[in-house]
Design a protein around this motif. Structure first.
Motif, PDB file in Angstrom:
ATOM      1  N   MET A   1       0.837  -1.211   0.000  1.00  0.00           N
ATOM      2  CA  MET A   1       0.000   0.000   0.000  1.00  0.00           C
ATOM      3  C   MET A   1       0.866   1.252   0.000  1.00  0.00           C
ATOM      4  O   MET A   1       1.824   1.373   0.733  1.00  0.00           O
TER       5      MET A   1
ATOM      6  N   LEU B   1      -3.160   3.729   5.744  1.00  0.00           N
ATOM      7  CA  LEU B   1      -4.052   4.371   6.704  1.00  0.00           C
ATOM      8  C   LEU B   1      -4.532   3.315   7.677  1.00  0.00           C
ATOM      9  O   LEU B   1      -4.861   2.203   7.292  1.00  0.00           O
TER      10      LEU B   1
ATOM     11  N   PHE C   1      -7.225   2.665  10.900  1.00  0.00           N
ATOM     12  CA  PHE C   1      -8.277   3.095  11.818  1.00  0.00           C
ATOM     13  C   PHE C   1      -8.807   1.861  12.535  1.00  0.00           C
ATOM     14  O   PHE C   1      -9.818   1.293  12.160  1.00  0.00           O
TER      15      PHE C   1
ATOM     16  N   PRO D   1     -10.638  -0.631  15.008  1.00  0.00           N
ATOM     17  CA  PRO D   1     -11.915  -0.486  15.735  1.00  0.00           C
ATOM     18  C   PRO D   1     -11.707  -0.467  17.251  1.00  0.00           C
ATOM     19  O   PRO D   1     -11.657  -1.502  17.893  1.00  0.00           O
TER      20      PRO D   1
ATOM     21  N   ARG E   1     -12.819   0.364  21.048  1.00  0.00           N
ATOM     22  CA  ARG E   1     -13.995   0.558  21.906  1.00  0.00           C
ATOM     23  C   ARG E   1     -13.544   1.221  23.195  1.00  0.00           C
ATOM     24  O   ARG E   1     -12.454   0.924  23.696  1.00  0.00           O
TER      25      ARG E   1
ATOM     26  N   HIS F   1     -21.804   8.841  13.258  1.00  0.00           N
ATOM     27  CA  HIS F   1     -21.288   7.620  13.877  1.00  0.00           C
ATOM     28  C   HIS F   1     -19.910   7.266  13.313  1.00  0.00           C
ATOM     29  O   HIS F   1     -18.982   6.934  14.056  1.00  0.00           O
ATOM     30  N   THR F   2     -19.785   7.360  11.990  1.00  0.00           N
ATOM     31  CA  THR F   2     -18.519   6.999  11.348  1.00  0.00           C
ATOM     32  C   THR F   2     -17.394   7.931  11.790  1.00  0.00           C
ATOM     33  O   THR F   2     -16.293   7.478  12.127  1.00  0.00           O
TER      34      THR F   2
ATOM     35  N   MET G   1     -13.959   7.093  13.814  1.00  0.00           N
ATOM     36  CA  MET G   1     -12.624   7.480  13.333  1.00  0.00           C
ATOM     37  C   MET G   1     -11.877   8.240  14.423  1.00  0.00           C
ATOM     38  O   MET G   1     -10.703   7.999  14.675  1.00  0.00           O
TER      39      MET G   1
ATOM     40  N   MET H   1      -5.540  -3.377   9.444  1.00  0.00           N
ATOM     41  CA  MET H   1      -6.415  -4.178  10.320  1.00  0.00           C
ATOM     42  C   MET H   1      -5.641  -5.263  11.023  1.00  0.00           C
ATOM     43  O   MET H   1      -4.680  -5.805  10.508  1.00  0.00           O
ATOM     44  N   ALA H   2      -6.085  -5.584  12.215  1.00  0.00           N
ATOM     45  CA  ALA H   2      -5.354  -6.532  13.043  1.00  0.00           C
ATOM     46  C   ALA H   2      -5.299  -7.911  12.401  1.00  0.00           C
ATOM     47  O   ALA H   2      -4.374  -8.671  12.617  1.00  0.00           O
TER      48      ALA H   2
ATOM     49  N   GLU I   1      -9.656   1.207  -0.930  1.00  0.00           N
ATOM     50  CA  GLU I   1      -8.220   1.172  -0.606  1.00  0.00           C
ATOM     51  C   GLU I   1      -7.396   1.000  -1.877  1.00  0.00           C
ATOM     52  O   GLU I   1      -6.373   1.649  -2.063  1.00  0.00           O
TER      53      GLU I   1
ATOM     54  N   ALA J   1     -10.798   6.295   4.219  1.00  0.00           N
ATOM     55  CA  ALA J   1     -10.661   6.138   5.667  1.00  0.00           C
ATOM     56  C   ALA J   1     -12.030   5.978   6.327  1.00  0.00           C
ATOM     57  O   ALA J   1     -12.213   5.133   7.209  1.00  0.00           O
ATOM     58  N   ALA J   2     -12.990   6.779   5.890  1.00  0.00           N
ATOM     59  CA  ALA J   2     -14.333   6.696   6.471  1.00  0.00           C
ATOM     60  C   ALA J   2     -14.937   5.319   6.197  1.00  0.00           C
ATOM     61  O   ALA J   2     -15.513   4.684   7.097  1.00  0.00           O
TER      62      ALA J   2
ATOM     63  N   MET K   1     -13.334   2.469   5.476  1.00  0.00           N
ATOM     64  CA  MET K   1     -12.595   1.446   6.227  1.00  0.00           C
ATOM     65  C   MET K   1     -13.039   1.419   7.684  1.00  0.00           C
ATOM     66  O   MET K   1     -13.254   0.358   8.273  1.00  0.00           O
ATOM     67  N   THR K   2     -13.151   2.610   8.266  1.00  0.00           N
ATOM     68  CA  THR K   2     -13.507   2.695   9.679  1.00  0.00           C
ATOM     69  C   THR K   2     -14.913   2.169   9.925  1.00  0.00           C
ATOM     70  O   THR K   2     -15.141   1.365  10.835  1.00  0.00           O
ATOM     71  N   ALA K   3     -15.861   2.630   9.111  1.00  0.00           N
ATOM     72  CA  ALA K   3     -17.252   2.229   9.312  1.00  0.00           C
ATOM     73  C   ALA K   3     -17.403   0.724   9.124  1.00  0.00           C
ATOM     74  O   ALA K   3     -18.062   0.041   9.919  1.00  0.00           O
TER      75      ALA K   3
ATOM     76  N   SER L   1     -15.013  -1.736   9.202  1.00  0.00           N
ATOM     77  CA  SER L   1     -14.304  -2.609  10.139  1.00  0.00           C
ATOM     78  C   SER L   1     -14.920  -2.503  11.536  1.00  0.00           C
ATOM     79  O   SER L   1     -14.933  -3.477  12.281  1.00  0.00           O
ATOM     80  N   SER L   2     -15.457  -1.334  11.868  1.00  0.00           N
ATOM     81  CA  SER L   2     -16.121  -1.204  13.166  1.00  0.00           C
ATOM     82  C   SER L   2     -17.392  -2.057  13.210  1.00  0.00           C
ATOM     83  O   SER L   2     -17.669  -2.726  14.211  1.00  0.00           O
ATOM     84  N   ALA L   3     -18.140  -2.040  12.106  1.00  0.00           N
ATOM     85  CA  ALA L   3     -19.362  -2.856  12.058  1.00  0.00           C
ATOM     86  C   ALA L   3     -19.018  -4.344  12.121  1.00  0.00           C
ATOM     87  O   ALA L   3     -19.674  -5.125  12.826  1.00  0.00           O
TER      88      ALA L   3
ATOM     89  N   ASP M   1     -16.359  -5.717  13.436  1.00  0.00           N
ATOM     90  CA  ASP M   1     -15.895  -6.001  14.790  1.00  0.00           C
ATOM     91  C   ASP M   1     -17.085  -6.114  15.757  1.00  0.00           C
ATOM     92  O   ASP M   1     -17.102  -6.967  16.643  1.00  0.00           O
ATOM     93  N   THR M   2     -18.071  -5.255  15.554  1.00  0.00           N
ATOM     94  CA  THR M   2     -19.256  -5.287  16.418  1.00  0.00           C
ATOM     95  C   THR M   2     -20.028  -6.591  16.238  1.00  0.00           C
ATOM     96  O   THR M   2     -20.391  -7.254  17.210  1.00  0.00           O
TER      97      THR M   2
ATOM     98  N   GLU N   1     -24.361   0.098  13.811  1.00  0.00           N
ATOM     99  CA  GLU N   1     -23.059  -0.115  13.174  1.00  0.00           C
ATOM    100  C   GLU N   1     -23.207  -0.619  11.735  1.00  0.00           C
ATOM    101  O   GLU N   1     -22.530  -0.140  10.825  1.00  0.00           O
TER     102      GLU N   1
END
Lengths: 386, 354
Positions: free
Chosen positions: A1, A5, A7, A9, A11, A293-294, A298, B1-2, B213, B251-252, B254-256, B258-260, B262-263, B277
């Protein structure tokens, strides 16, 4: 890449939720006492010394700093919770917020011990207000064009020149300012600026409030005429302020205050649309909530990375770029979505009261603390384009 | 991501790099790359990632499977991997064993409804079912008089009208005319059409984020190569700012997403947090796809508009994936209704619940 970047997750841990309840209860108490009106958008901008001291008593200023300096050695994520709850409630944080977010951390890193011992505990008690002296009449985003001089004299420096657009200078006890101690060099135009701690009571400082389009006057022109600053108030490397500025940006740019400044109009839109909105209203609210939320995820993610000792400068700039554009557009979107609210109904009174102020505040959001253009330059550099 | 440290995801990435190279795929007009890719994925148990071993799958975790889908998005692969994974997941909810071969799920839209008749057969129509023509079996969620059932259906027992999405991948209409399922069992409590749609929505969100990405990566690379007005176009501020915006949208997304993911991976059931999510991810990723694809094309100019260039593989798929498992406007309305029903002063507690 090309651009890695990240981000993750993140909590918020359980201790944050306990703290959140405490903050909400405290704010509800303050509202009940009449300290501030949560439905007045002006709240967050006000300077209310009694409120600051009570926040300090709770231990919610300088939360992450060492106990030795009055801090509380709590986590960056706990500070995040306090910040977002205060912002959403429109609490009057003007007196302590800048000091808590950026001035205190600068002093912690660069000030001599006796200054830290003197000032940091007072910040933590909510007693002192800081302003940031960066922009000048001919130097805004181009920070390194600053001309206000700090000239060597017996035991310190004499400051001459003018800072402008300085928020809170009219009430601030101190300024953290960037002043020219040498000329820039051909090799490095950023060379020659030094960061100073300035006591605003110093003779030779005149603060002239500047009226803003909102009708308030919360930023200022600050004129220095032979204002004396002692030697030990120079922070960090002489002529090397540019090295100190960048690592703080991640803290300054990714917080919840970067997308919640006009949040109250979204709450009031939901109130005005009622419990059974039409399709247009429901879709509009749904999209705004998804975007909010997003951004919060972030921003929490960046907070988590800072907590873990990383320096996510590009990610933080992205949060501020997207966040400020969102909070700027929000009042316009809300106005649009509220267009068909029944005029005789009573549930849009608060919205009617707060929306004009949010519209007036909107233009500054993509300018203060780093313009959209500057942020995109930083992101582009992070992508390897510059 | 992990999950990049994760063996399942690494295996998927290795297979995609070896057998789904975008240039090779783009030149192969006959689709000859598909069979070896599918075979390698199957041999490694990836299509049945979410099926427990006792049901014939590889028993990977939800998180691992989501990691595979992110990678699939980054390669914009066009084989029914996500669909087979979702089908296997649905069948596993009712402890129905997954057969070998490609599968898909029906319905694939919150608007369609398949009915379970009194005689045990299935009726109804599902539109926009991804890769139905390529699937051997279809996992179906059906509504009967005594509740919901999950069924395994032989695809050849259904009438399938071929259709194509924006990226020319299969998006078919499946009609069930009193189809007798191969297996059918009651859906467990907590699994309904909304939960299936939310799972699908998160899968598509991860794929869209992955595609973004790649759009960012190839756009940045191209801007550093292309010379115009005697300099690299990456040196023009207008181009830099467009790419910074693309990075923001990426970025937005990816974040949204991966957070969903993960949830969902850590949730006990499809509660309010999962709903927020998952719907937010689909809405925000769809918006990012629109803005991001436009910028990626703008940076590339005419060459990016050709079939020859690989860009369209990512942009058209990201845009197409918006349509599956609930249009973003559908989810926005549903989310907006829930927010309204909770009331204005309960919005912040919902957003800041974790």
């Amino acid at each position: 890449m090309t651009a890695a970047l990240r981000f993750d997750p993140i909590r918020l841990p359980p201790e944050c939720e306990k703290l959140r309840k405490e903050v909400r209860a405290f704010l509800a108490e303050e509202v009940a006492k009449g300290t501030f009106d949560p439905h007045s958008p002006h709240g967050g901008d006000s300077d209310v010394p009694g409120f600051s001291r009570r926040v300090g008593e709770r231990g919610w200023i300088g939360m992450t700093w060492p106990k030795k300096y009055g801090g509380h050695e709590r986590s960056f994520l706990e500070r995040y919770v306090v910040t977002e709850e205060m912002r959403v409630a429109n609490a009057p944080t003007r007196r302590f917020f800048v000091a808590d977010r950026q001035s205190g951390p600068v002093l912690l890193k660069y000030a001599p011990e006796h200054i830290k011992m003197d000032i940091l505990p007072r910040i933590c008690r909510g007693e002192v207000c800081f302003s940031i002296g960066m922009s000048e009449p001919n130097s805004g985003s181009d920070l390194f064009a600053a001309k206000t001089k700090a000239t060597r004299t017996d035991g310190g420096f004499l400051i001459n020149g003018t800072k402008i657009w300085t928020s809170s200078a009219q009430v601030a006890n101190y300024m953290l300012g960037i002043f020219r101690t040498s000329s820039s060099t051909k090799e490095n135009r950023r060379h020659g600026l030094t960061q100073f701690l300035v006591d605003m009571k110093t003779p030779g400082i005149k603060v002239n409030p500047i009226g803003q389009l909102t009708g308030k006057a919360e930023f200022n022109e600050v004129v220095f005429t032979d204002a004396f600053v002692p030697e030990d108030h120079a922070l960090g490397e002489i002529d090397g302020a540019w090295k100190q500025a960048t690592s703080e940006l991640a803290y300054e740019r990714s917080g919840p205050e970067r997308f919640l400044e006009t949040y109250y109009v979204l709450t009031e839109l939901v109130r005005a649309l009622g419990d059974k909105p039409d399709t247009r209203g429901a879709e509009g609210v749904g999209r705004l909530v998804a975007q909010l939320h997003t951004m919060r995820r972030m921003s929490v993610s960046v907070a988590g990375m800072l907590h873990a000792g990383k320096e996510p400068v590009v990610e933080a700039s992205i949060v501020k770029d997207i966040g400020t554009i969102w909070e700027q557009a929000l009042p316009q979107r809300v106005r649009d979505l509220a267009a068909f609210v029944e005029p005789d109904a009573s549930n849009h009174e608060i919205l009617d009261n707060v929306l004009p102020y949010a519209m007036k505040v909107a233009p500054k959001l993509t300018i203060q603390g780093g313009t959209t253009e500057v942020l995109r330059g930083i992101i582009a550099r992070g992508l390897g384009l510059r | 991501m992990a999950e990049s440290e994760n063996i399942v995801v690494e295996t998927a990435e290795k297979i995609f790099s070896d057998l789904a190279d975008p240039q090779t795929i783009n030149r192969d007009k006959k689709g000859e790359w598909k069979a070896p890719l599918w075979q390698a994925l199957s041999e490694n148990g990836l299509p049945l990632s979410w099926v427990p071993e006792e049901c014939g799958g590889s028993g990977a975790s939800l998180a691992e499977g989501f990691g595979v889908l992110s990678a699939a998005g980054r390669f914009a692969i066009a084989v029914p991997l996500a669909e087979t994974m979702l089908a296997g997941w649905l069948l596993a909810q009712a402890k129905i064993a997954s057969p070998e071969g490609a599968m898909t799920v029906a319905p694939a839209s919150p608007k369609d409804r398949i009915s379970l008749n009194a005689d045990g057969t299935l009726s109804g129509r599902a539109r926009g079912v991804p890769f139905a023509k390529d699937a051997k079996h279809i996992a179906v969620l059906a509504h009967g008089t005594s509740g919901l059932s999950i069924a395994l259906v032989d695809a050849s027992a259904c009438r399938i009208e071929a259709g194509l999405n924006l990226a020319s991948d299969g998006s078919d209409t499946v009609t069930f005319n009193n189809v007798t399922p191969v297996a059918i069992k009651p859906a467990p409590k907590g699994i309904d059409q909304t939960s299936l749609m939310l799972m699908g929505a998160v899968a598509r969100s991860l794929q869209i984020a992955g595609a973004l990405e790649s759009m960012l990566e190839i756009s940045v690379r191209y801007a550093g190569e292309r010379v115009a007005f005697e300099k690299k176009i990456s040196k023009f501020q207008a181009v830099q700012h467009n790419l910074a915006r693309l990075a923001g949208e990426t970025a937005a997304a990816m974040t949204a997403a991966s957070s969903a993911a993960d949830t969902l991976a850590n949730a006990k059931n499809f509660d309010d947090a999962v709903f927020l999510e998952a719907t937010a991810a689909k809405i925000r990723c769809a918006e990012a796809a629109e803005k991001g694809a436009a910028i990626a094309h703008q940076v590339h100019g005419a060459i990016g508009y050709t079939l020859e260039h690989i860009l369209h593989r990512y942009t058209m798929r990201a845009l197409a994936w918006r349509d599956d498992f609930g249009h973003e406007s559908h989810w926005a309305v549903e989310l907006g209704k829930r927010v309204a029903a909770r009331g204005a002063d309960e919005l912040w507690p919902l957003v800041a619940s974790r």
